[in-house]
Structure formats: C-alpha cells, structure tokens
Motif scaffolding. Structure first.
Motif, short mmCIF file in Angstrom:
data_model
loop_
_atom_site.label_atom_id
_atom_site.label_comp_id
_atom_site.label_asym_id
_atom_site.label_seq_id
_atom_site.Cartn_x
_atom_site.Cartn_y
_atom_site.Cartn_z
N GLU A 370 0.76 -1.08 -0.07
CA GLU A 370 -0.06 0.00 0.08
C GLU A 370 0.93 1.21 -0.14
O GLU A 370 0.52 2.27 -0.57
CB GLU A 370 -0.62 -0.06 1.11
CG GLU A 370 -2.09 -1.15 1.26
CD GLU A 370 -1.79 -2.51 1.50
OE1 GLU A 370 -2.49 -3.37 1.59
OE2 GLU A 370 -0.73 -2.69 2.07
N TYR A 371 1.85 1.49 0.88
CA TYR A 371 2.78 2.41 0.77
C TYR A 371 3.45 2.77 -0.60
O TYR A 371 3.93 3.73 -0.77
CB TYR A 371 3.68 2.41 1.97
CG TYR A 371 4.50 3.46 2.34
CD1 TYR A 371 3.97 4.40 2.94
CD2 TYR A 371 6.03 3.41 2.12
CE1 TYR A 371 4.80 5.68 3.26
CE2 TYR A 371 6.68 4.59 2.43
CZ TYR A 371 6.17 5.61 2.81
OH TYR A 371 6.80 6.98 3.51
N GLY A 372 3.50 1.67 -1.12
CA GLY A 372 4.42 1.74 -2.62
C GLY A 372 6.06 1.80 -2.70
O GLY A 372 6.72 2.15 -3.54
N GLY A 373 6.41 1.53 -1.34
CA GLY A 373 8.01 1.46 -1.37
C GLY A 373 8.50 2.93 -0.77
O GLY A 373 7.70 3.93 -1.28
N VAL A 374 9.57 2.94 -0.50
CA VAL A 374 10.11 4.45 0.18
C VAL A 374 10.50 5.34 -1.11
O VAL A 374 10.23 6.45 -0.92
CB VAL A 374 11.42 4.17 1.13
CG1 VAL A 374 11.04 3.36 2.47
CG2 VAL A 374 12.46 3.31 0.42
N PHE A 375 10.68 4.72 -2.07
CA PHE A 375 11.03 5.55 -3.37
C PHE A 375 9.72 5.45 -4.26
O PHE A 375 9.74 6.00 -5.55
CB PHE A 375 12.14 4.91 -3.94
CG PHE A 375 13.21 5.16 -3.25
CD1 PHE A 375 14.04 6.43 -3.08
CD2 PHE A 375 13.93 3.96 -2.74
CE1 PHE A 375 15.05 6.59 -2.15
CE2 PHE A 375 15.34 4.20 -1.84
CZ PHE A 375 15.76 5.62 -1.61
N LYS A 376 8.65 4.87 -3.57
CA LYS A 376 7.16 4.77 -4.73
C LYS A 376 7.38 4.14 -5.91
O LYS A 376 6.45 4.48 -6.75
CB LYS A 376 6.81 6.23 -4.74
CG LYS A 376 6.62 6.84 -3.45
CD LYS A 376 5.65 6.27 -2.34
CE LYS A 376 5.47 6.90 -1.25
NZ LYS A 376 4.68 6.23 -0.27
N VAL A 377 8.06 3.30 -6.10
CA VAL A 377 8.34 2.41 -7.33
C VAL A 377 7.33 1.47 -7.60
O VAL A 377 6.67 1.31 -8.61
CB VAL A 377 9.63 1.50 -7.23
CG1 VAL A 377 9.72 0.63 -8.51
CG2 VAL A 377 10.90 2.49 -7.20
N THR A 378 6.64 1.03 -6.64
CA THR A 378 5.27 -0.03 -6.50
C THR A 378 4.17 0.74 -6.31
O THR A 378 3.10 -0.03 -5.99
CB THR A 378 5.67 -0.99 -5.64
OG1 THR A 378 5.96 -0.63 -4.33
CG2 THR A 378 6.81 -2.10 -6.26
N GLU A 379 3.99 2.10 -6.23
CA GLU A 379 2.82 2.71 -6.05
C GLU A 379 1.94 2.24 -7.00
O GLU A 379 1.90 2.34 -7.91
CB GLU A 379 3.06 4.28 -5.82
CG GLU A 379 1.75 5.03 -5.28
CD GLU A 379 2.41 6.29 -5.24
OE1 GLU A 379 1.92 7.09 -4.16
OE2 GLU A 379 3.09 7.02 -5.96
N GLY A 380 0.56 2.11 -6.15
CA GLY A 380 -0.58 1.49 -7.10
C GLY A 380 -0.41 0.14 -7.80
O GLY A 380 -1.44 -0.40 -8.03
N PHE A 381 0.59 -0.36 -7.32
CA PHE A 381 0.64 -1.97 -7.87
C PHE A 381 -0.20 -2.90 -7.05
O PHE A 381 -0.93 -3.81 -7.60
CB PHE A 381 1.97 -2.49 -7.63
CG PHE A 381 3.17 -2.03 -8.79
CD1 PHE A 381 3.05 -1.04 -9.26
CD2 PHE A 381 4.02 -3.00 -9.04
CE1 PHE A 381 3.73 -0.62 -10.31
CE2 PHE A 381 4.91 -2.52 -10.21
CZ PHE A 381 4.78 -1.48 -11.00
#
Length: 660
Positions: A370-381
């Motif tokens: 849900e957080y998408g990783g600290v660099f938001k690479v998986t945001e929305g996945f």
C-alpha cells in the motif's frame, strides 16, 4: 514399548522396519569406508533414523523435504537412486553434483528434495518459498524443513519462522534436538526449557515428540501437515540423541558416558524390532533375514560406485554450469508511442509491463504494498495486481531472499526489493551461498531479481548511501546490472526480470528523479553484459558505469572545449563484464581512466585495471589511472559528502592522465 495409534499389517510393519534399517546399515558401511580413507567425511545420523523415516513416511509424495546432514533415512525412504547417492559421497562423476559438492549438499528435484548447504538454517527460508508457491497456486502440498538444535540460534531460523507465521504458510519446521551443536550442549545454546516453546512467540503450532519413537513422529507429522494446510504452520521439536560425533573426526569425548547408556536403551531400531517381536510375532531369525535382504539391496550399488569414474575438469563445461541460456519470447505488439520518463518511472514502467504480461512475477519487500515502497516504485501496484503478488515482508532480508529461492524452484519469478542497497549485507549469506552457487552445484535455473537502490549524493549518510555492487563481482553465478540512463533502467530491468538466472539490479537513488528521457512505451529486452560507447573520442578513454557515466559525460563535454576528444565507455553490467568493448577503446585511445563511485580498494575498477594491464599493456601510453571515492565511510553532511565522492577528483586525475 513403543505403540502405534493405528493398526499395521504384518507386511506393513516389516516394510517400515526395512526403511528404518536401511539407513543404519548404509551408515555402518560408510563408517568402514571412512576408516579406509575412501570417503573424506561423514556426519552420522545413527540413533536418529526414526525422525527422517517417520517424517518421510507420514508426508505425501508431492510434499517437499529440506534435509540436513543426519537425514539419510529421508533419501532412502523417498527411493533416491542409491548408486548416485553413493557416488555423491565418494565425489564421483555420477553423483548428484558431479563431484562439485560433498555429502548431503545436493537435492533431487524429481523426489521433491531440496538439499542443504554448510551454513546452517540457510535453507529454512527456502521452505517458506516452496510453501508460498503451494499456497498461491492452491496445490495442496507442504514444505518440511529440518534443522538441528544448534541452527535454531541462527537469524535465518527466526526470520523463516516469523515469515511463515505471518503469511500462514503450509510449512512444517522440525528441530532434531540431539543435545549438542558440535560440542556445545543445549544448556549453553538456549535458556528456555524446550525449543518448541518458541512456537508460541511466533504464532506457530508447536509439538514436542520422542524423536526415537517412529510412531510418535509419524502421528505428529500427520497432524502438523493438516494444520499447515489449514493456515497454521507448525514447529516440531524431536528429542533425540547423537550417538556419534558431530562428524567422525570430532569424536565424542565431550559427552558423558552415562548419556550413551541412557540413549542406547532408546535406540529407534531396537525399539521397533522389540515391537515387531511382541506385536507382530516376528522371530529373531526373520529379523536376521530382513537384515540380509536390506544389505543385498544396497551393497551391489555401493561396489559399483566405488569403481565409478572420478570427474574430469573441463573448464568450458564448468563455466557453462554457471548460467542458463537466455531466450526472450516477447510476444507483445510493437508500439511507436514514446513518452518522457524519469529514471524511477522507467523502472516502474518495466515492472508494470512484466507483471501485466506474466502472472508468475511477484515482488517482496518492506513497505512495498500500500505504501508503494520508500521510493514509490510500486505505488499503485497493490490495486492493480493484488496483495498476493505485491507482498509486504517483515523487516527481513535473508528470509525474503531465501523465500525467493523456494519460489523460483517452483517456477515463479520472484523479485526482492532491498529498501536500500546498504541492507543487502543482511542477506549476503543467501545471495552468496544459496543463490550464486545454486545452479553450479545442482539446482535448476533460479529466476530471481534483487532490486537495490544504491549510491550517494543525496546526503543520506554512511548507512543509506553505499554502492555495494562490487562486493558480488567475485562470486560467479550472479549477474550484476547498474544502469545509468532512463532507457537502460527500463530495458535492462525488463531483461533482468526475464533472465532465468539470478540478477542483482542496482538503481541509483540520485538518478531516480533527476534525469529524464523520451523512451518507447514498450520495454525491449537485450542480453545482459554488453557495454556501450556513449561518446566517441581518441585522446583517452573513461570507463565507468552508473552515476559515473554522468560525471564522465559532463567532463568530456567540458574538455571538448579545450580540444580533447574523450571516449566514454559505459559498462552497464559488472557481471558479465564486457571487456572486449573496453579493450577496443583502450587500443584506440592508448590512455584510460577508470571512474567509479565506490571506494578505491577492491572496487569494481580494481579488477578492470588488472585486466587492462594484463591484456592491453603494449597499447598503453600512460599508466592506468583510477578515480574513486575515498577509502572511508560516506559522510552525511553534503559538503563532506561532495569531497568524499570521486567526482571531486575527476578533473585532477584526468589532467594527470592527459599530461603523461
């Protein structure tokens, strides 16, 4: 006297006795061979046969077994080819590893057996991965992992148990508590009353059994299997005793004599034979006849193995075992559309395309759902692909990497995200000793991709700024990719994901949102290990990779105004290393500067410097010069960090080279 909880026919009882007796008789023969110096080492399981045999008998054939040194009965009960088994112990060419590894360091995929390595507890997280594959595909098998009491102190034991409990995996963990970790007694290993007490703390089911009572072992395994498939993994502590040394050379002088007298009365084979005589009416004569039958079942195969050929060293054949061939089957329709992407967007785009094309991809890591990783690479996945495929893990590295091995063995394509590349050190054992050596030893290809955000220049200090890619170069069996451009980030990651071999993919944090590029809206796979000449020149060559490419291009542009034409070679991959492209450039320009972000000592360019000196010496008009960051931890303050990095000394080093 031991008593079963179910009825056995006379023949069933005899068959079970044969299964118990076979590993004992084989071991007794192997001890003779050891004394004759025909085998180099032996880890005895005499006295512990009821655990291996009982577990294997109670499990189903599709269930995975992950044994240790003292589980010979597991292999024999599963019907492993005895000739190949003997060849393995003798180091022969026909052994399961072809002489590349020893004793029980092998697996038999067709028998659902995954072998151990010397680093205790390292295969326990692998059981989690196998169990997760069963859970995801609803295949109804369990994974059963063995360890000794000593291994329960290792970090991977704890990470694996915790992960299994959190994910409710169909897995069984068995501790063969035989009283000693080599010579260290259990009272010096742990302070709880029993090791099974730890089950409660993890949220696992727990059972303590008499490991020398095969009926009790089998009953416990049947219950544990049912429980595991219903969402409660189980930890079983089997109390037993090691009747011989840790391995034969260590002896048993550290064990009190009364211990042997006590446990000799509980010998699992003696107890079973007593039950056979009392309950099944088997006579002493029949028992002797069974022993002769068991001996005749393996002695010819042992004699044949003793005469088998030793392996012959063929360098090409050995190297070919490191990697499987890469075959790209990109069936997507070509597209002419392009869009501007940042480095981080390209990585996200590549992952997204792979996940849309192939349901076998899944990713594990800290805070990636849900957080998408600290660099938001998986945001929305998570919304697009679901929690089964986008999996938050506890704060673990080794556990997640070991789990990835199990998933890959089952044909899935796991990706493990290191939150920061610095933390990869916590999973070093799995990468170096499980993953990199796997295929060379015996395993099928492991399609595992490890993503690791690395690099300095963002004021993150000594524990979030390291570039550890060079740590892994000396370990064959790994591919190491370090992209420097948006297009490479997109296509090389896609290529890594589809490579059947393990790939470490390093992503520079400073590049994530600082560079942009127009790239096709479709990933294009290419073989890993091909360098690129990014800028043509004739006065000198700068060889670099990652962030170094941007430093090199900037200074090459600046020096062009001074009349110098510098050639810039981007390695892109550190393994496989494309030395041919480097060599061609050095022959052309006759001067070379090797630029890297990591510290100088034992950095990637140290190896490249040696290769150039060995193979291009006659073409050099100046010494090979390196420009690296200082040999010190990476400081936090931006001004200190700026002076630490190699870029601060690049002009000085280049001037020295050009003036030579």
């Amino acid at each position: 006297m031991i008593q079963p909880h179910q009825n056995y026919t006379r023949q069933q009882a005899i068959d079970l006795y044969k299964h118990l007796l076979l590993p004992r008789r084989i071991e007794e023969r192997m001890l003779k061979l050891l004394r004759q110096n025909k085998i180099s080492k032996w880890f005895s399981g005499i006295g512990q046969e009821a655990i291996s045999v009982g577990v294997t008998e109670a499990l189903h054939k599709q269930d995975y077994l992950l044994p240790m040194h003292r589980n010979l009965g597991l292999f024999t009960t599963r019907g492993v080819d005895l000739y190949k088994l003997f060849c393995q112990w003798l180091g022969k060419a026909d052994g399961f590893t072809g002489g590349r590894d020893r004793s029980f360091h092998f697996g038999v995929p067709e028998k659902r057996i995954v072998g151990m390595i010397s680093h205790l507890a390292a295969t326990i997280p692998v059981a989690d991965g196998l169990a997760l594959a069963s859970q995801l595909r609803n295949e109804g098998f369990v994974a059963c992992s063995f360890c000794g009491d000593g291994a329960t102190s290792e970090g991977e034991f704890h990470e694996a148990l915790n992960l299994a409990a959190v994910w409710k995996l169909p897995v069984i963990f068995i501790i063969e508590n035989n009283g000693y970790g080599l010579s260290t007694p259990t009272n010096e290993q742990y302070a709880c009353n029993d090791l099974v007490d730890r089950a409660l703390g993890y949220g696992l089911g727990g059972m303590k059994v008499d490991g020398n009572n095969i009926f009790e072992v089998m009953d416990a395994i049947r219950k544990a299997r049912k429980s595991a498939l219903n969402g409660t993994p189980t930890l079983i502590e089997a109390k037993t005793f090691r009747m011989r040394g840790h391995e034969e050379a260590s002896g048993t002088f550290y064990v009190p004599d009364e211990k042997f007298e006590e446990w000799k009365k509980k010998d699992p084979i003696d107890r079973f034979s007593q039950w056979l005589q009392a309950e099944q009416g088997i006579t002493e004569k029949e028992l002797e006849s069974i022993k002769e039958e068991v001996d005749s079942s393996f002695l010819p195969q042992l004699d044949r193995a003793l005469e088998a050929e030793d392996p012959k060293f063929d360098l090409n054949a050995e190297k070919q075992r490191l990697f499987s061939p890469v075959i790209f089957r990109n069936t997507a329709e070509p597209t002419s559309s392009t869009s501007e992407k940042r480095f981080v967007d390209a990585i996200q785009f590549s992952l997204q395309q792979a996940f849309e094309e192939d349901d076998d991809f899944l990713i594990m890591g800290q805070d990636i759902a849900e957080y998408g990783g600290v660099f938001k690479v998986t945001e929305g996945f998570v919304d697009q692909f679901g929690k089964d495929r986008i999996r938050n893990t506890p704060i673990i590295e080794a556990g997640a990497l070991g789990c990835a091995v199990g998933l890959a063995l089952e044909g899935l394509k796991p990706i493990v995200e290191m939150q920061f590349a610095d933390f990869i050190s916590c999973g070093y054992n799995q990468i170096i000793n499980n993953i990199s050596k796997a295929q060379y030893r015996w395993m099928p290809p492991l399609n595992i991709t490890v993503r690791a955000p690395h690099g300095a220049g963002v004021g993150a200090g000594p524990f979030h700024s390291q570039s550890p890619e060079g740590w892994f170069m000396q370990h064959p069996g790994l591919k190491i990719v370090v992209p420097a451009t948006v297009k490479d980030a997109q296509n090389l990651l896609y290529s890594s994901l589809h490579d059947p071999n393990p790939v470490l993919f390093f992503e520079h944090k400073k590049l994530y949102r600082s560079i942009r590029e127009m790239t096709p809206d479709q990933c294009v796979p290419e073989p890993l290990g091909q360098a690129k000449v990014r800028r043509e020149g004739h006065d000198a060559t700068i060889v670099t990779y990652g962030m170094g490419l941007h430093w090199a291009q900037d200074i090459a542009s600046a020096y062009a105004e001074k009349g110098f034409e510098l050639e810039v070679v981007d390695l892109r991959c550190l393994a496989p290393l494309d030395f041919e492209t480097v060599q061609q450039s050095v022959v052309k320009t006759n001067k070379v500067l090797l630029l890297q972000e990591p510290s100088a000592t034992l950095g990637p360019m140290s190896e490249l410097s040696s290769l150039i000196m060995e193979q291009c010496f006659e073409h050099l008009d100046a010494p090979v010069l390196r420009c690296s960051s200082h040999d010190m931890p990476i400081p936090y303050n931006p001004e200190l960090e700026k002076e630490y990095l190699a870029d601060a000394r690049l002009q000085e080093t280049l001037d020295k080279l050009l003036a030579y």
